[in-house]
Design a protein around this motif. Structure first.
Motif, PDB file in Angstrom:
ATOM      1  N   GLU A  72       0.872  -1.168   0.000  1.00  0.00           N
ATOM      2  CA  GLU A  72       0.000   0.000   0.000  1.00  0.00           C
ATOM      3  C   GLU A  72       0.914   1.224   0.000  1.00  0.00           C
ATOM      4  O   GLU A  72       2.083   1.124   0.391  1.00  0.00           O
ATOM      5  CB  GLU A  72      -0.928   0.001   1.203  1.00  0.00           C
ATOM      6  N   PRO A  73       0.419   2.376  -0.422  1.00  0.00           N
ATOM      7  CA  PRO A  73       1.259   3.569  -0.396  1.00  0.00           C
ATOM      8  C   PRO A  73       1.797   3.805   1.016  1.00  0.00           C
ATOM      9  O   PRO A  73       1.069   3.696   2.002  1.00  0.00           O
ATOM     10  CB  PRO A  73       0.314   4.689  -0.822  1.00  0.00           C
ATOM     11  N   GLY A  74       3.104   4.117   1.106  1.00  0.00           N
ATOM     12  CA  GLY A  74       3.737   4.282   2.415  1.00  0.00           C
ATOM     13  C   GLY A  74       3.657   5.680   2.970  1.00  0.00           C
ATOM     14  O   GLY A  74       3.741   5.870   4.172  1.00  0.00           O
ATOM     15  N   ASP A  75       3.500   6.684   2.111  1.00  0.00           N
ATOM     16  CA  ASP A  75       3.383   8.075   2.541  1.00  0.00           C
ATOM     17  C   ASP A  75       4.488   8.458   3.534  1.00  0.00           C
ATOM     18  O   ASP A  75       4.239   9.128   4.521  1.00  0.00           O
ATOM     19  CB  ASP A  75       1.993   8.326   3.123  1.00  0.00           C
ATOM     20  N   GLY A  76       5.724   7.990   3.253  1.00  0.00           N
ATOM     21  CA  GLY A  76       6.841   8.252   4.160  1.00  0.00           C
ATOM     22  C   GLY A  76       7.146   9.720   4.344  1.00  0.00           C
ATOM     23  O   GLY A  76       7.605  10.144   5.404  1.00  0.00           O
ATOM     24  N   GLY A  77       6.884  10.521   3.328  1.00  0.00           N
ATOM     25  CA  GLY A  77       7.140  11.956   3.422  1.00  0.00           C
ATOM     26  C   GLY A  77       6.314  12.660   4.474  1.00  0.00           C
ATOM     27  O   GLY A  77       6.693  13.720   4.969  1.00  0.00           O
ATOM     28  N   SER A  78       5.181  12.084   4.860  1.00  0.00           N
ATOM     29  CA  SER A  78       4.357  12.710   5.904  1.00  0.00           C
ATOM     30  C   SER A  78       4.934  12.471   7.298  1.00  0.00           C
ATOM     31  O   SER A  78       4.568  13.160   8.244  1.00  0.00           O
ATOM     32  CB  SER A  78       2.917  12.178   5.843  1.00  0.00           C
ATOM     33  N   ARG A  79       5.864  11.498   7.410  1.00  0.00           N
ATOM     34  CA  ARG A  79       6.459  11.181   8.720  1.00  0.00           C
ATOM     35  C   ARG A  79       7.950  11.496   8.780  1.00  0.00           C
ATOM     36  O   ARG A  79       8.562  11.392   9.845  1.00  0.00           O
ATOM     37  CB  ARG A  79       6.245   9.693   9.042  1.00  0.00           C
ATOM     38  N   ASN A  80       8.544  11.857   7.640  1.00  0.00           N
ATOM     39  CA  ASN A  80       9.984  12.074   7.609  1.00  0.00           C
ATOM     40  C   ASN A  80      10.324  13.178   6.605  1.00  0.00           C
ATOM     41  O   ASN A  80      10.034  13.050   5.422  1.00  0.00           O
ATOM     42  CB  ASN A  80      10.687  10.772   7.230  1.00  0.00           C
ATOM     43  N   ASN A  81      10.967  14.248   7.085  1.00  0.00           N
ATOM     44  CA  ASN A  81      11.283  15.390   6.231  1.00  0.00           C
ATOM     45  C   ASN A  81      12.299  15.063   5.143  1.00  0.00           C
ATOM     46  O   ASN A  81      12.241  15.619   4.052  1.00  0.00           O
ATOM     47  CB  ASN A  81      11.781  16.574   7.068  1.00  0.00           C
ATOM     48  N   TYR A  82      13.265  14.182   5.418  1.00  0.00           N
ATOM     49  CA  TYR A  82      14.265  13.807   4.415  1.00  0.00           C
ATOM     50  C   TYR A  82      13.578  13.133   3.226  1.00  0.00           C
ATOM     51  O   TYR A  82      13.853  13.469   2.070  1.00  0.00           O
ATOM     52  CB  TYR A  82      15.317  12.879   5.033  1.00  0.00           C
ATOM     53  N   ILE A  83      12.693  12.185   3.493  1.00  0.00           N
ATOM     54  CA  ILE A  83      11.958  11.489   2.425  1.00  0.00           C
ATOM     55  C   ILE A  83      11.110  12.482   1.645  1.00  0.00           C
ATOM     56  O   ILE A  83      11.061  12.443   0.414  1.00  0.00           O
ATOM     57  CB  ILE A  83      11.101  10.348   3.011  1.00  0.00           C
ATOM     58  N   LYS A  84      10.478  13.408   2.365  1.00  0.00           N
ATOM     59  CA  LYS A  84       9.653  14.428   1.711  1.00  0.00           C
ATOM     60  C   LYS A  84      10.505  15.328   0.836  1.00  0.00           C
ATOM     61  O   LYS A  84      10.175  15.569  -0.330  1.00  0.00           O
ATOM     62  CB  LYS A  84       8.936  15.257   2.772  1.00  0.00           C
ATOM     63  N   LYS A  85      11.623  15.823   1.363  1.00  0.00           N
ATOM     64  CA  LYS A  85      12.505  16.730   0.627  1.00  0.00           C
ATOM     65  C   LYS A  85      13.061  16.075  -0.640  1.00  0.00           C
ATOM     66  O   LYS A  85      13.155  16.706  -1.685  1.00  0.00           O
ATOM     67  CB  LYS A  85      13.651  17.176   1.533  1.00  0.00           C
ATOM     68  N   GLU A  86      13.407  14.781  -0.561  1.00  0.00           N
ATOM     69  CA  GLU A  86      13.968  14.061  -1.695  1.00  0.00           C
ATOM     70  C   GLU A  86      12.907  13.581  -2.682  1.00  0.00           C
ATOM     71  O   GLU A  86      13.232  13.085  -3.756  1.00  0.00           O
ATOM     72  CB  GLU A  86      14.804  12.874  -1.213  1.00  0.00           C
ATOM     73  N   GLY A  87      11.627  13.686  -2.310  1.00  0.00           N
ATOM     74  CA  GLY A  87      10.533  13.279  -3.196  1.00  0.00           C
ATOM     75  C   GLY A  87      10.488  11.780  -3.459  1.00  0.00           C
ATOM     76  O   GLY A  87      10.133  11.342  -4.547  1.00  0.00           O
ATOM     77  N   ILE A  88      10.838  10.986  -2.441  1.00  0.00           N
ATOM     78  CA  ILE A  88      10.900   9.527  -2.577  1.00  0.00           C
ATOM     79  C   ILE A  88       9.498   8.921  -2.415  1.00  0.00           C
ATOM     80  O   ILE A  88       8.804   9.206  -1.442  1.00  0.00           O
ATOM     81  CB  ILE A  88      11.838   8.915  -1.511  1.00  0.00           C
ATOM     82  N   SER A  89       9.097   8.078  -3.363  1.00  0.00           N
ATOM     83  CA  SER A  89       7.838   7.320  -3.231  1.00  0.00           C
ATOM     84  C   SER A  89       8.117   6.097  -2.367  1.00  0.00           C
ATOM     85  O   SER A  89       9.103   5.388  -2.598  1.00  0.00           O
ATOM     86  CB  SER A  89       7.333   6.863  -4.597  1.00  0.00           C
ATOM     87  N   THR A  90       7.269   5.867  -1.371  1.00  0.00           N
ATOM     88  CA  THR A  90       7.474   4.738  -0.468  1.00  0.00           C
ATOM     89  C   THR A  90       6.226   3.875  -0.385  1.00  0.00           C
ATOM     90  O   THR A  90       5.123   4.320  -0.714  1.00  0.00           O
ATOM     91  CB  THR A  90       7.863   5.225   0.948  1.00  0.00           C
ATOM     92  N   TYR A  91       6.437   2.641   0.083  1.00  0.00           N
ATOM     93  CA  TYR A  91       5.356   1.663   0.164  1.00  0.00           C
ATOM     94  C   TYR A  91       5.493   0.858   1.450  1.00  0.00           C
ATOM     95  O   TYR A  91       6.598   0.669   1.957  1.00  0.00           O
ATOM     96  CB  TYR A  91       5.410   0.715  -1.052  1.00  0.00           C
ATOM     97  N   LEU A  92       4.364   0.402   1.963  1.00  0.00           N
ATOM     98  CA  LEU A  92       4.342  -0.481   3.121  1.00  0.00           C
ATOM     99  C   LEU A  92       3.968  -1.875   2.637  1.00  0.00           C
ATOM    100  O   LEU A  92       3.003  -2.039   1.885  1.00  0.00           O
ATOM    101  CB  LEU A  92       3.330  -0.006   4.163  1.00  0.00           C
ATOM    102  N   ILE A  93       4.740  -2.857   3.057  1.00  0.00           N
ATOM    103  CA  ILE A  93       4.414  -4.242   2.697  1.00  0.00           C
ATOM    104  C   ILE A  93       3.325  -4.734   3.639  1.00  0.00           C
ATOM    105  O   ILE A  93       3.451  -4.645   4.851  1.00  0.00           O
ATOM    106  CB  ILE A  93       5.661  -5.135   2.783  1.00  0.00           C
ATOM    107  N   ARG A  94       2.250  -5.237   3.059  1.00  0.00           N
ATOM    108  CA  ARG A  94       1.133  -5.759   3.845  1.00  0.00           C
ATOM    109  C   ARG A  94       1.288  -7.248   4.092  1.00  0.00           C
ATOM    110  O   ARG A  94       1.095  -7.723   5.192  1.00  0.00           O
ATOM    111  CB  ARG A  94      -0.180  -5.470   3.123  1.00  0.00           C
ATOM    112  N   SER A  95       1.583  -7.992   3.026  1.00  0.00           N
ATOM    113  CA  SER A  95       1.717  -9.446   3.150  1.00  0.00           C
ATOM    114  C   SER A  95       2.333  -9.998   1.879  1.00  0.00           C
ATOM    115  O   SER A  95       2.411  -9.323   0.867  1.00  0.00           O
ATOM    116  CB  SER A  95       0.346 -10.090   3.389  1.00  0.00           C
ATOM    117  N   ARG A  96       2.746 -11.246   1.961  1.00  0.00           N
ATOM    118  CA  ARG A  96       3.273 -11.922   0.779  1.00  0.00           C
ATOM    119  C   ARG A  96       2.091 -12.401  -0.054  1.00  0.00           C
ATOM    120  O   ARG A  96       1.096 -12.887   0.486  1.00  0.00           O
ATOM    121  CB  ARG A  96       4.142 -13.101   1.205  1.00  0.00           C
ATOM    122  N   ARG A  97       2.194 -12.251  -1.350  1.00  0.00           N
ATOM    123  CA  ARG A  97       1.111 -12.710  -2.235  1.00  0.00           C
ATOM    124  C   ARG A  97       1.027 -14.228  -2.196  1.00  0.00           C
ATOM    125  O   ARG A  97       2.038 -14.908  -2.133  1.00  0.00           O
ATOM    126  CB  ARG A  97       1.356 -12.272  -3.672  1.00  0.00           C
TER     127      ARG A  97
END
Length: 112
Positions: A72-97
């Motif tokens: 699912e979308p990780g939205d790391g930039g909302s919790r970390n300024n470095y990720i936000k500043k660098e414009g990194i797309s992040t994801y959270l792993i929910r489970s193995r398919r």
């Protein structure tokens, strides 16, 4: 699964990024191994910008994983300024398919 097996409440944050690193051994008497690079810095920020109980991965790492995991979308930039500043797309792993069972081959007739 760790929680169930050990009957312990574990809520770790794990951050993973894939990239190049420089590593080496420092010191003359007491050696110390270390790694450096922007990729190492980002992996550290992925952990601190993650959510307890999830593995937080960068888009680069997600490409290596292919479609093995539900994310699912990780939205790391909302919790970390470095990720936000660098414009990194992040994801959270929910489970193995779940792997689909392969279709059994029909009995092949081999000519004698």
């Amino acid at each position: 699964k760790v929680r169930e097996a050990l009957k312990v409440e574990v809520d770790m944050r794990v951050g993973v990024h894939s990239g190049a690193v420089l590593c080496g051994v420092l010191g003359e008497r007491k050696w110390q191994f270390d790694v450096w690079s922007n990729a190492v810095t980002l992996a550290n920020q992925m952990e601190s910008g993650g959510k307890p109980g999830y593995v937080h991965v960068s888009e680069d790492t997600l490409r290596f994983l292919g479609d093995e995991y539900e994310t699912e979308p990780g939205d790391g930039g909302s919790r970390n300024n470095y990720i936000k500043k660098e414009g990194i797309s992040t994801y959270l792993i929910r489970s193995r398919r779940q792997k689909r069972p392969s279709k059994p081959e029909k009995d092949k007739i081999v000519p004698a």
